[in-house]
Write a protein that holds these residues in place. Sequence first.
Motif, PDB file in Angstrom:
ATOM      1  N   THR A   1       0.835  -1.207   0.000  1.00 50.97           N
ATOM      2  CA  THR A   1       0.000   0.000   0.000  1.00 50.97           C
ATOM      3  C   THR A   1       0.863   1.247   0.000  1.00 50.97           C
ATOM      4  O   THR A   1       0.583   2.223  -0.712  1.00 50.97           O
ATOM      5  N   GLU A   2       1.922   1.242   0.792  1.00 48.57           N
ATOM      6  CA  GLU A   2       2.792   2.415   0.890  1.00 48.57           C
ATOM      7  C   GLU A   2       3.530   2.657  -0.414  1.00 48.57           C
ATOM      8  O   GLU A   2       3.761   3.803  -0.802  1.00 48.57           O
TER       9      GLU A   2
ATOM     10  N   ASN B   1       1.307   4.453  -2.903  1.00 47.29           N
ATOM     11  CA  ASN B   1       1.052   5.859  -2.565  1.00 47.29           C
ATOM     12  C   ASN B   1       2.197   6.783  -2.972  1.00 47.29           C
ATOM     13  O   ASN B   1       2.105   8.002  -2.790  1.00 47.29           O
TER      14      ASN B   1
END
Length: 336
Positions: A52-53, A56
Amino acid sequence: MKEQWFGYSSNKKVFERLGARLDRFLHIASSAIGTILIAISSIFLSNYTLATEIENIADAKGFLVFLYENPWLYFISGAVSLLLGAIGISKDHKNLSEKIGALTQANHELKGEITDITRLSDNRRAELDKQAEDTHSLRGDIATLHEELVRQWLINFPTPKDKKSYCRVSLYYYSEKSFTLLARYSENPRYSRMHKQRFSQNEGAISKAWQHGEWIDSDCPDYTQDVEAYLAHHKEMYLFEREKTVSFTMKSCRIFALAVKDAGIRIGVVVFESDKSDALNARVIKELKEHCAKYESNMAKFMRQGMLYDRALNLQRAPSAAIEQNDVLKSLRSAA
């Protein structure tokens, strides 16, 4: 002048001391920092989703934020730091163990060398002590032979033939503000005995002759006829106390003493004495003076040699280098 912490004029050497400490504690610090990083990052790993990071990340700033907030990066960095610190500490321990082992071996070898050297030094010390004892004994024998030589020479001094056992001749040399008996002769064995008693430069007929060149005492009372008068005479004339006068083996009542010179300097006294009032008359004293004038150089030579032998016998032996080395080695051995 106030000293600065930094600059050319500063003597504090702050960074030099910090660098020296960093050299010694780098591995320990690395292990400690690694442990702290692993512990802190582990708290955030359970709630952190790496995929997820990554999604982003939109730009360079986002990438930097990703790196800064990524607990996995701190965890891996901590693990590497901990591993490097552990490896460094292990190598330090190994090197220190090797150095300690080398020092221990060197210490054992040094102890062995010290033991060997000490054994050799003890043997050498025993040899030196034996040589010193032999030398001292030899000096004593030489001094005794010299004393006997002078005693035999004194036999030739003129004395009344019928009074020989009542007369005595003695040689004294001057040293350290006192007179020491070098040799003496009398046909009477009681009067011929030697001693090492020193006489003060301010007492006795010896002192009188030393001061005035010669001394004749023909007025002393006979001890066998008047003891108190004899003691009073020696007290007044020679400053001898009653006990000292009584202790004399020979109670002389006639004395002729003459200073002996060497190159014009008085170095001793020759004393002729008798316990008979008619033994040293004017004729005998004249013969003694002539004899002393003729053989004064012989007496001076005997006195010079006697002083040398006496000093040699009284010299205290200085510690030899071997003895000093032995003491040092013994102290090292006991300390080890």
